[in-house]
Design a protein around this motif. Structure first.
Motif, short mmCIF file in Angstrom:
data_model
loop_
_atom_site.label_atom_id
_atom_site.label_comp_id
_atom_site.label_asym_id
_atom_site.label_seq_id
_atom_site.Cartn_x
_atom_site.Cartn_y
_atom_site.Cartn_z
N ASN A 12 0.93 -1.38 0.11
CA ASN A 12 0.16 -0.06 -0.09
C ASN A 12 0.75 1.26 -0.11
O ASN A 12 0.54 2.19 -0.64
CB ASN A 12 -1.05 -0.04 1.11
CG ASN A 12 -2.16 -0.91 1.02
OD1 ASN A 12 -2.27 -1.39 -0.06
ND2 ASN A 12 -2.88 -1.14 2.02
N ILE B 217 -1.18 4.30 -1.89
CA ILE B 217 -2.47 4.09 -1.31
C ILE B 217 -2.88 4.65 0.16
O ILE B 217 -3.58 4.99 0.53
CB ILE B 217 -3.15 2.69 -1.58
CG1 ILE B 217 -3.13 2.21 -3.05
CG2 ILE B 217 -4.20 2.29 -0.78
CD1 ILE B 217 -3.81 1.08 -3.28
N ASP B 218 -1.50 4.37 0.70
CA ASP B 218 -1.56 4.98 2.17
C ASP B 218 0.15 5.68 2.34
O ASP B 218 0.75 5.56 1.60
CB ASP B 218 -1.54 3.70 3.15
CG ASP B 218 -2.14 4.05 4.48
OD1 ASP B 218 -2.07 5.10 4.67
OD2 ASP B 218 -2.46 3.04 5.09
N GLU B 219 0.21 6.32 3.48
CA GLU B 219 1.44 7.11 3.70
C GLU B 219 2.18 6.65 4.68
O GLU B 219 1.58 6.06 5.58
CB GLU B 219 0.88 8.71 3.79
CG GLU B 219 0.35 9.34 2.62
CD GLU B 219 -0.19 10.67 3.08
OE1 GLU B 219 0.16 11.21 4.12
OE2 GLU B 219 -0.58 11.50 1.98
N PRO C 10 -3.92 13.77 -1.90
CA PRO C 10 -4.71 12.59 -2.25
C PRO C 10 -5.04 12.99 -3.82
O PRO C 10 -5.09 11.71 -4.66
CB PRO C 10 -6.13 12.80 -1.82
CG PRO C 10 -5.70 13.67 -0.40
CD PRO C 10 -4.56 14.55 -0.81
N ALA D 130 -3.61 10.27 -6.87
CA ALA D 130 -4.40 9.56 -7.60
C ALA D 130 -3.91 9.65 -9.17
O ALA D 130 -3.80 8.61 -9.65
CB ALA D 130 -6.01 10.15 -7.55
N ARG E 279 -0.98 7.08 -9.39
CA ARG E 279 -1.45 5.92 -9.32
C ARG E 279 -1.70 5.57 -10.76
O ARG E 279 -1.59 4.57 -11.52
CB ARG E 279 -2.36 5.59 -8.48
CG ARG E 279 -1.92 5.34 -6.99
CD ARG E 279 -2.99 4.95 -6.18
NE ARG E 279 -4.17 5.68 -6.03
CZ ARG E 279 -4.50 6.41 -5.17
NH1 ARG E 279 -3.76 6.93 -4.19
NH2 ARG E 279 -5.49 7.09 -5.17
N PHE F 99 -2.83 -2.08 -10.31
CA PHE F 99 -3.10 -2.89 -8.99
C PHE F 99 -3.98 -4.24 -9.31
O PHE F 99 -4.72 -4.06 -10.20
CB PHE F 99 -3.96 -1.99 -8.08
CG PHE F 99 -3.17 -0.61 -7.81
CD1 PHE F 99 -2.43 -0.83 -6.44
CD2 PHE F 99 -3.01 0.33 -8.19
CE1 PHE F 99 -1.78 0.07 -5.89
CE2 PHE F 99 -2.34 1.48 -7.80
CZ PHE F 99 -1.60 1.12 -6.46
#
Ligand SMILES: Nc1ncnc2c1ncn2[C@@H]1O[C@H](COP(=O)(O)OP(=O)(O)OP(=O)(O)O)[C@@H](O)[C@H]1O
Ligand SMILES: [Mg+2]
Lengths: 404, 244
Positions: free
Chosen positions: B57, B62-64, B82, B86, B89, B95
């Motif tokens: 992640n 997706i996470d920090e 965010p 996005a 990604r 993914f």
């Protein structure tokens, strides 16, 4: 995005349908309510202005009470000239209206004396259509027409003599004898019990006022032009001792009723909107929580938070648009049906105290009000969507993906 | 020789610590460092709860991380806002998740097209690339089906197609075979392997199943949020490998 939103709306068919139907029936119900109220109001106005008040009147200035003008118009010819030049006027008639006394050999009753021009009055007001016996002053120069209730109170029959008494300009009592030549039955207590109609010339003679009258009653081509005609006519008569008033000034009770109904309507509107909003909110929140993981996937593959927010709003907009469209259609069908067939409501009794009023309401389409309601419903559905949409926009992908 | 001529690693995980905000305050990752090279086919192995998902992640933005940083081609990408994360990604990462990867209301084809739509790829090009990706995973014939009408293995292959359709720098797959029986799982890994070998797609996947590890060209083992052997964290130079 549109495709995705569209399909998302239909993935839970039953829930979406329930939401759409609740919105649509809410809107249709509101439209129905608006139409009943407004149609009633318009019918009320038409009846009120049609039975006695007329839509516009020319009166002397400085009256104590507009309904019974206590001052005479000295120069009726000038008014006639102004009226001849004014556009938008369908018909007008001169009158003397005053309180008085009607007496038979057996009793006396206080009445509203309405001295009219028998040839012109029927074009302005509709009382003559309630005639049940005799004629409406067409033949008898000193005839009198009254409601059947008043006639039975006075115990007089057609052809019998009635003495009318009224206060003259100098304060003395003037009286004259008239012959009962017509009977009215309007269904309104007040009218059938207390109005008498006599020919204007006979009244002028009795009061020794020459050609003077105390009001001009006017019917416009269109009800919605009344206020502009009033302006223009006032302009024409400015500088003189006369004023132009509309039915709203005279029958302020009706304006009051109108305001009261509008207030009720607003409350009902608000309640229905609140119910619809809660229903939509519930649906959207349910579908939101079911799909948190899916939003997580969307965000992981690169959808921005704002994009997810828009998706939820769009779904709600689709629901809202379909619901509003169906509601509009349903409401219009309903109104069209009752506009044609008429809606039987026992309101006639309630209003008959003031004026003759039928039990049947012919519903009309009130575009402006309906459009307002439709916009409100649409706005409500979007407003309700804000809660789940904002939540969706604030989702963190990591948390959303853990959600099951 | 200047620094610039030596190609740096594709991904650099620097001293990363992740503490989830909870009462326990246990570190899911503590001071983990690793590098990954373009072209790799690498497995992150470890028992349940060891921090594999957390690591993926973080690498996947997706996470920090609580501490430390993550760099792609030398550029720091942890702590992007965010929307920017996005976008990153969308442009650079693919993914595959353990399950429920696909949007149920969209067909296989539309699912594969979705990241391309978000990227603003024109419809013709999008179609072509989506079909190509579906062909690579052997599901051309199922393009018009909704996920509910596909088997678990087929769904995961559609997810693979979606991940590679946008030609990402790397495909991150968190336990892609965990919900599949061992035979289907092996087939999926075969597919990923051949995509890596034939099409040069870089894969980084996690698994707690020791049976799948032999497929990987490199294995990074984690335990309790740390590398079992810190030496495993350093990527070998694949090109040097090949030339040598
Ligand atoms: N959102 C969270 N909040 C609190 N703790 C978490 C959260 N996510 C993971 N953890 C904890 O962090 C540690 C690592 O979890 P992680 O999911 O990365 O392990 P994993 O190796 O992927 O395990 P598995 O094989 O079961 O998927 C675990 O102890 C887990 O309980
Ligand atoms: Mg995991």
């Amino acid at each position: 995005m549109l495709v995705l939103a569209w399909r998302n709306v239909w993935r839970n068919l039953r829930r979406s349908l329930i939401t759409i139907i609740s919105m649509a029936s809410g809107l249709a119900a509101i439209m129905f309510g608006q139409s009943i109220m407004k149609s009633l109001q318009q019918q009320l106005i038409e009846k009120a202005t049609g039975s006695i008040t007329g839509q516009l009147q020319v009166l002397h200035r400085g009256l104590r009470e507009l309904k019974f003008p206590d001052r005479l118009i000295d120069d009726p010819a000038s008014v006639e000239k102004a009226l001849a030049a004014q556009r938008g006027i369908k018909a007008y008639a001169e009158r003397i209206m005053m309180m008085g006394l009607a007496s038979s050999p057996t009793s006396s009753e206080g009445t509203l004396i309405c001295a009219i021009q028998p040839d012109k009055e029927p074009a302005v007001t509709t009382m003559s259509q309630y005639l049940v016996a005799g004629d409406f002053l067409q033949h008898e120069p000193k005839g009198i027409v009254m409601g059947d209730r008043l006639a039975s109170k006075l115990d007089v029959r057609l052809g019998e003599k009635v003495v009318v008494m009224a206060q003259g300009q100098d304060g003395s009592m003037d009286a004259d004898a008239f012959r009962l030549s017509g009977l009215l039955h309007s269904g309104s207590l007040t009218f059938d019990e207390s109005i008498i109609y006599v020919p204007l010339p006979a009244m002028q003679q009795m009061l020794s006022v020459g050609r003077k009258v105390n009001q001009f009653v006017i019917r416009a081509d269109r009800l919605d032009e009344v206020s502009t005609i009033r302006e223009e006519l006032s302009q024409r008569l400015s500088g003189g001792p006369l004023q132009v008033v509309s039915w709203e000034d005279i029958d302020h009770e009706i304006v009051g009723i109108e305001r009261f109904q509008d207030a009720i309507l607003a409350v009902v509107l608000f309640i229905v909107f609140a119910i619809v909003a809660l229903g939509v909110l519930n649906t959207l929140l349910m579908s939101f929580f079911e799909r948190v993981r899916e939003f997580g996937v969307l965000m992981a593959i690169g959808a921005r938070p704002r994009w997810v927010l828009k998706l939820v709003l769009l779904e709600s907009a689709i629901l809202g648009i379909i619901g509003t469209a169906l509601g509009l259609a349903g409401g219009l069908v309903l109104i069209a049906y009752f506009g044609h067939a008429g809606l039987h409501l026992p309101v006639g009794d309630a209003f008959s105290y003031f004026m003759p009023f039928p039990d049947v309401i012919y519903m009309r389409v009130i575009w402006r009000d309906h459009a307002f309601a439709a916009v409100c419903i649409l706005a409500t559905s979007l407003l309700a969507a804000c809660a789940p949409a904002l939540r969706a926009g604030r989702l963190r992908p990591a948390e959303a993906l853990r959600h099951v | 020789m200047s620094e610039r001529l030596i190609p740096g690693p594709l991904i650099e995980v620097r001293d990363v610590t992740k503490i989830y905000p909870s009462e326990a305050q246990v570190a899911a990752l503590s001071g983990l460092s690793a590098t990954f090279q373009a072209g790799e086919f690498t497995a992150i192995a470890g028992p349940s709860g060891s921090g594999k998902s957390t690591l993926l992640n973080l690498i996947g933005l997706i996470d920090e991380p609580t501490e430390g940083e993550i760099l792609y081609q030398g550029r720091k990408v942890s702590c992007l806002d965010p929307a920017a994360a996005a976008d990153f990604r969308l442009r650079h990462l693919g993914f595959i998740f353990q399950a429920y990867n696909l949007i149920p209301v969209l067909t296989a084809m539309e699912n594969v097209e979705y990241p391309l739509i978000l990227q603003g790829v024109g419809s013709e090009e999008r179609r072509r690339r989506a079909l190509e990706a579906l062909r690579l995973v052997g599901l051309e014939a199922f393009a018009g089906r909704r996920p509910a009408l596909l088997s678990g293995g087929q769904q995961q292959r559609v997810a693979v197609a979606r991940a590679i359709a946008a030609r990402p720098l790397i495909v991150l797959a968190d336990e892609p075979t965990a919900n599949l029986d061992s035979k289907t799982g092996a087939q999926l890994l075969d597919l990923m392997q051949s995509l890596n070998h034939d099409n040069g797609v870089t894969f980084l996947f996690s698994s707690h199943d020791p049976a799948v590890l032999p497929c990987a060209r490199r294995v990074v083992r984690v335990h309790d949020g740390r590398l079992v052997d810190p030496a495993e964290g350093v990527a070998q130079d694949l090109d040097a490998d090949r030339v040598g």
